[in-house]
Write an enzyme that holds these catalytic residues in place. Structure first.
Site, PDB file in Angstrom:
ATOM      1  N   LEU A   7      61.250  20.504  78.554  1.00 31.36           N
ATOM      2  CA  LEU A   7      60.614  19.269  79.031  1.00 31.36           C
ATOM      3  C   LEU A   7      61.580  18.517  79.939  1.00 31.36           C
ATOM      4  CD1 LEU A   7      58.663  17.973  75.912  1.00 31.36           C
ATOM      5  CD2 LEU A   7      58.135  19.818  77.510  1.00 31.36           C
ATOM      6  N   ARG A  14      66.656   4.372  82.833  1.00 37.98           N
ATOM      7  CA  ARG A  14      67.899   3.718  82.425  1.00 37.98           C
ATOM      8  C   ARG A  14      69.156   4.298  83.080  1.00 37.98           C
ATOM      9  NH1 ARG A  14      67.194   4.084  76.193  1.00 37.98           N
ATOM     10  NH2 ARG A  14      65.640   5.621  76.816  1.00 37.98           N
ATOM     11  N   THR A  78      54.988  13.893  74.652  1.00 35.79           N
ATOM     12  CA  THR A  78      55.639  15.205  74.554  1.00 35.79           C
ATOM     13  C   THR A  78      54.631  16.329  74.263  1.00 35.79           C
ATOM     14  OG1 THR A  78      56.170  14.597  72.267  1.00 35.79           O
ATOM     15  CG2 THR A  78      57.930  14.370  73.881  1.00 35.79           C
ATOM     16  N   GLU A 155      56.977   8.721  64.027  1.00 40.55           N
ATOM     17  CA  GLU A 155      57.735   8.076  65.097  1.00 40.55           C
ATOM     18  C   GLU A 155      58.194   6.681  64.678  1.00 40.55           C
ATOM     19  OE1 GLU A 155      58.646   9.553  68.213  1.00 40.55           O
ATOM     20  OE2 GLU A 155      58.167  11.115  66.776  1.00 40.55           O
ATOM     21  N   ASN A 170      64.302  13.605  63.903  1.00 48.31           N
ATOM     22  CA  ASN A 170      63.767  14.739  64.652  1.00 48.31           C
ATOM     23  C   ASN A 170      64.544  14.896  65.954  1.00 48.31           C
ATOM     24  OD1 ASN A 170      62.104  16.677  65.879  1.00 48.31           O
ATOM     25  ND2 ASN A 170      60.758  15.086  66.734  1.00 48.31           N
ATOM     26  N   LYS A 352      94.787  25.908 106.199  1.00 47.09           N
ATOM     27  CA  LYS A 352      93.364  26.269 106.233  1.00 47.09           C
ATOM     28  C   LYS A 352      93.239  27.626 106.901  1.00 47.09           C
ATOM     29  CE  LYS A 352      90.624  26.074 109.354  1.00 47.09           C
ATOM     30  NZ  LYS A 352      89.843  25.869 110.575  1.00 47.09           N
ATOM     31  N   TYR A 367     100.820  21.220 109.460  1.00 46.01           N
ATOM     32  CA  TYR A 367      99.445  21.710 109.408  1.00 46.01           C
ATOM     33  C   TYR A 367      99.445  23.134 109.921  1.00 46.01           C
ATOM     34  CZ  TYR A 367      94.657  22.785 110.507  1.00 46.01           C
ATOM     35  OH  TYR A 367      93.451  23.419 110.574  1.00 46.01           O
TER      36      TYR A 367
HETATM   37  C1  UD1 Z   1      60.939  12.144  70.951  1.00 45.07           C
HETATM   38  C2  UD1 Z   1      60.278  12.547  69.645  1.00 45.07           C
HETATM   39  C3  UD1 Z   1      61.074  11.967  68.483  1.00 45.07           C
HETATM   40  C4  UD1 Z   1      62.499  12.422  68.540  1.00 45.07           C
HETATM   41  C5  UD1 Z   1      63.123  12.067  69.895  1.00 45.07           C
HETATM   42  C6  UD1 Z   1      64.487  12.677  70.010  1.00 45.07           C
HETATM   43  C7  UD1 Z   1      57.892  12.773  70.115  1.00 45.07           C
HETATM   44  C8  UD1 Z   1      56.573  12.118  70.021  1.00 45.07           C
HETATM   45  N1  UD1 Z   1      58.911  12.073  69.641  1.00 45.07           N
HETATM   46  O1  UD1 Z   1      60.838  10.730  71.016  1.00 45.07           O
HETATM   47  O2  UD1 Z   1      60.489  12.357  67.244  1.00 45.07           O
HETATM   48  O3  UD1 Z   1      63.256  11.856  67.489  1.00 45.07           O
HETATM   49  O4  UD1 Z   1      62.296  12.578  70.955  1.00 45.07           O
HETATM   50  O5  UD1 Z   1      65.082  12.205  71.189  1.00 45.07           O
HETATM   51  O6  UD1 Z   1      57.981  13.885  70.572  1.00 45.07           O
HETATM   52  N2  UD1 Z   1      58.773  14.004  78.187  1.00 45.07           N
HETATM   53  C9  UD1 Z   1      58.010  14.605  79.157  1.00 45.07           C
HETATM   54  N3  UD1 Z   1      56.738  14.213  79.324  1.00 45.07           N
HETATM   55  C10 UD1 Z   1      56.163  13.246  78.563  1.00 45.07           C
HETATM   56  C11 UD1 Z   1      56.957  12.621  77.585  1.00 45.07           C
HETATM   57  C12 UD1 Z   1      58.253  13.027  77.411  1.00 45.07           C
HETATM   58  O7  UD1 Z   1      58.485  15.497  79.857  1.00 45.07           O
HETATM   59  O8  UD1 Z   1      54.981  12.965  78.785  1.00 45.07           O
HETATM   60  C13 UD1 Z   1      60.163  14.411  78.005  1.00 45.07           C
HETATM   61  C14 UD1 Z   1      61.117  13.291  78.370  1.00 45.07           C
HETATM   62  O9  UD1 Z   1      61.523  13.395  79.718  1.00 45.07           O
HETATM   63  C15 UD1 Z   1      62.282  13.515  77.433  1.00 45.07           C
HETATM   64  C16 UD1 Z   1      61.646  14.180  76.220  1.00 45.07           C
HETATM   65  O10 UD1 Z   1      60.399  14.699  76.660  1.00 45.07           O
HETATM   66  O11 UD1 Z   1      63.218  14.400  77.962  1.00 45.07           O
HETATM   67  C17 UD1 Z   1      61.481  13.247  75.051  1.00 45.07           C
HETATM   68  O12 UD1 Z   1      60.638  12.198  75.449  1.00 45.07           O
HETATM   69  P1  UD1 Z   1      60.863  10.705  75.018  1.00 45.07           P
HETATM   70  O13 UD1 Z   1      59.799   9.866  75.578  1.00 45.07           O
HETATM   71  O14 UD1 Z   1      62.268  10.327  75.249  1.00 45.07           O
HETATM   72  O15 UD1 Z   1      60.596  10.828  73.455  1.00 45.07           O
HETATM   73  P2  UD1 Z   1      61.089   9.860  72.346  1.00 45.07           P
HETATM   74  O16 UD1 Z   1      60.190   8.705  72.302  1.00 45.07           O
HETATM   75  O17 UD1 Z   1      62.534   9.611  72.456  1.00 45.07           O
END
Ligand code: UD1
Ligand code: CA
Length: 457
Positions: A7, A14, A78, A155, A170, A352, A367
């Protein structure tokens, strides 16, 4: 066979950067590339990267065998992200779900996780956290001793006060058969606090269908840490560097201070090598036996043979150094520099595309570019090879045993014969034969009774 889904669609607000988050680096390598390389180590059949923000840039910047990109145009969670990869997943495969912003995940951990995958079980990577804020909490059947079966993930924003006290979090990393993902992902709902399709909901689905969830607890928080801001990036950079330093020290490298060592690439070392503080090693660097690097040296794509000292503040790039050479302090070897055995490059010398022959010396303030320097040559202080006429580059050839007097300009293309001597301060524009003395400068006149100018009133 294993398919890997990474992903990498998030924006990374940030980081406060125009670059997609997963292209920021640790150890000189993009975060997502770390994950891709780890997947490659697992001999994954296919690696699917889910891209969104800056997707084109991510596609152009990463490399790997069997890479497939799928687009997630809207970040709906996710679960939704993994669902975008479904068309690429074969029912018979096991699927490993990884994150493009979690760079230090280890192959050994993932191999363990994959062992937990079957038609009626899946693997989940969890972690014990000093501060679990923000993480999904692992709900076990007997939460009192925390050792029961994993039942669900809740969550942070959906958790009760009691659940928030759970310190097992998680990591997000899972391994599950593709057939089950094909069944479960389309059934996810977004009725939760964030209105997102949570991947984590498949844990409860698995349990309700009687499957077991094989939890693997990560060895350290660092291994599963994600990067969301510059401070976390810097923290993981140091952790990564310390790991590399420890590995090199185990191979016998003497590092004066492992906390002040940066390797952004690969380093091979022979016996009894020593690296002083604040050196940066990039690309592929190979050191023979008994090579020492003084403080503040930068080496990129360099190969050095045995018994070589590179003194403080030297910068070497795309160069090859023979044995028994000494370099620096304050030397700069630019691409295409080749030093034969016993050559010496001293302070404030820039080279060089230069071949410096056996035992030849360029000791001070010179040089030497686009040059072929023979054996046993001495190049005096302040010598310049004038290799550029404003349009074209030309070559300077200096024969074996030649002596170039200080502050000479060798205007290329030009050849200096073997054992020839160039007088100090010469501007050499014509080729010379072997054994000749070359003098090319205004003649000195000494005038008697010379009056210095006086101040005008
Ligand atoms: C997610 C987990 C959480 C875990 C945490 C660890 C879920 C619902 N929650 O939460 O349980 O403890 O990660 O860091 O899965 N991403 C996408 N597309 C999306 C959403 C997210 O590609 O639509 C990617 C984000 O870029 C990121 C990763 O998935 O790299 C995690 O997404 P993020 O939104 O940070 O999840 P958390 O809320 O932190
Ligand atoms: Ca996160």
């Amino acid at each position: 066979m294993t398919d890997v889904v990474i992903l990498a669609a998030g924006k990374g607000t940030r980081m406060r950067s125009s670059k997609p988050k997963v292209l920021h680096t640790v150890g000189g390598k993009a975060l997502v590339q770390h994950v891709i390389d780890c997947a490659a180590d697992l001999d994954a059949n296919k690696t699917i990267v889910v891209v969104g923000h800056g997707g084109e840039q991510v596609k152009e910047s990463v490399a790997g065998d069997g890479l497939v990109f799928v687009e997630q145009t809207e970040q709906l969670g996710t679960g939704h992200a993994v669902a975008q990869a479904l068309p690429e997943l074969n029912n018979d495969d096991a699927v490993l779900i990884l994150y493009g912003d979690v760079p230090l995940i280890k192959k050994s951990t993932l191999a363990k996780l994959l062992e937990g995958v079957s038609a009626n079980s899946m693997g989940l990577l969890t972690v014990e956290l000093a501060d679990p804020t923000g993480y999904g909490r692992i709900i076990r059947s007997n939460s009192l001793d925390g050792k029961g079966e994993v039942e669900a993930i809740v969550e942070q924003k959906d958790a009760s006060a009691e659940q928030l006290a759970i310190t097992e979090g998680n990591t997000g990393v899972m391994a599950v058969s593709a057939a089950l993902l094909h069944k479960w992902l389309p059934a996810l709902s977004n009725e939760n606090a964030q209105g997102e399709y949570y991947l984590t909901d498949i844990i409860a689905m698995a349990r309700s269908e009687g499957l077991s969830v094989n939890a693997v607890v990560a060895d350290s928080e660092t291994e599963v840490a994600g990067i969301n801001n510059r401070a976390q990036q810097a923290e993981l950079e140091r952790a990564f560097q310390l790991d590399q330093a420890n590995e090199l020290m185990a191979q016998g490298l003497c590092l004066k201070d492992p906390a002040r060592f940066d390797l952004r690439g690969s380093l091979e070392v022979g016996m009894d090598c020593e690296i002083d503080v604040n050196c940066v090693i990039e690309g592929a660097v190979k050191l023979g036996n008994n090579v020492t690097l003084g403080p503040n040296c930068v080496l990129k794509d360099v190969e050095i043979a045995d018994n070589v000292a590179v003194d403080a503040n030297s910068v070497l790039e795309s160069s090859k150094v023979g044995s028994n050479c000494t370099i620096g302090p304050y030397a700069r070897l630019r691409p295409g520099t080749v030093l034969a055995d016993g050559a010496k490059i001293g302070n404030f010398v820039e080279t060089k595309k230069a071949h410096i022959g056996l035992g030849s010396k360029v000791n001070h303030l010179s040089y030497v570019g686009d040059a072929e320097v023979g054996e046993g040559v001495n190049i005096g202080a302040g010598t310049i090879t004038c290799n550029y006429d404003g349009v074209n580059k030309s070559k300077t050839e200096i024969g074996d045993g030649a002596f170039i007097g200080s502050n000479s300009a060798l205007v290329a293309p030009v050849k200096v014969g073997k054992m020839a001597t160039v007088a100090a301060g010469s501007v050499v524009t014509k080729d010379s034969d072997d054994d000749q003395l070359v003098i090319s400068r205004a003649k000195q006149r000494n005038l008697d009774g010379w009056q210095r100018p006086t101040k005008k009133s």
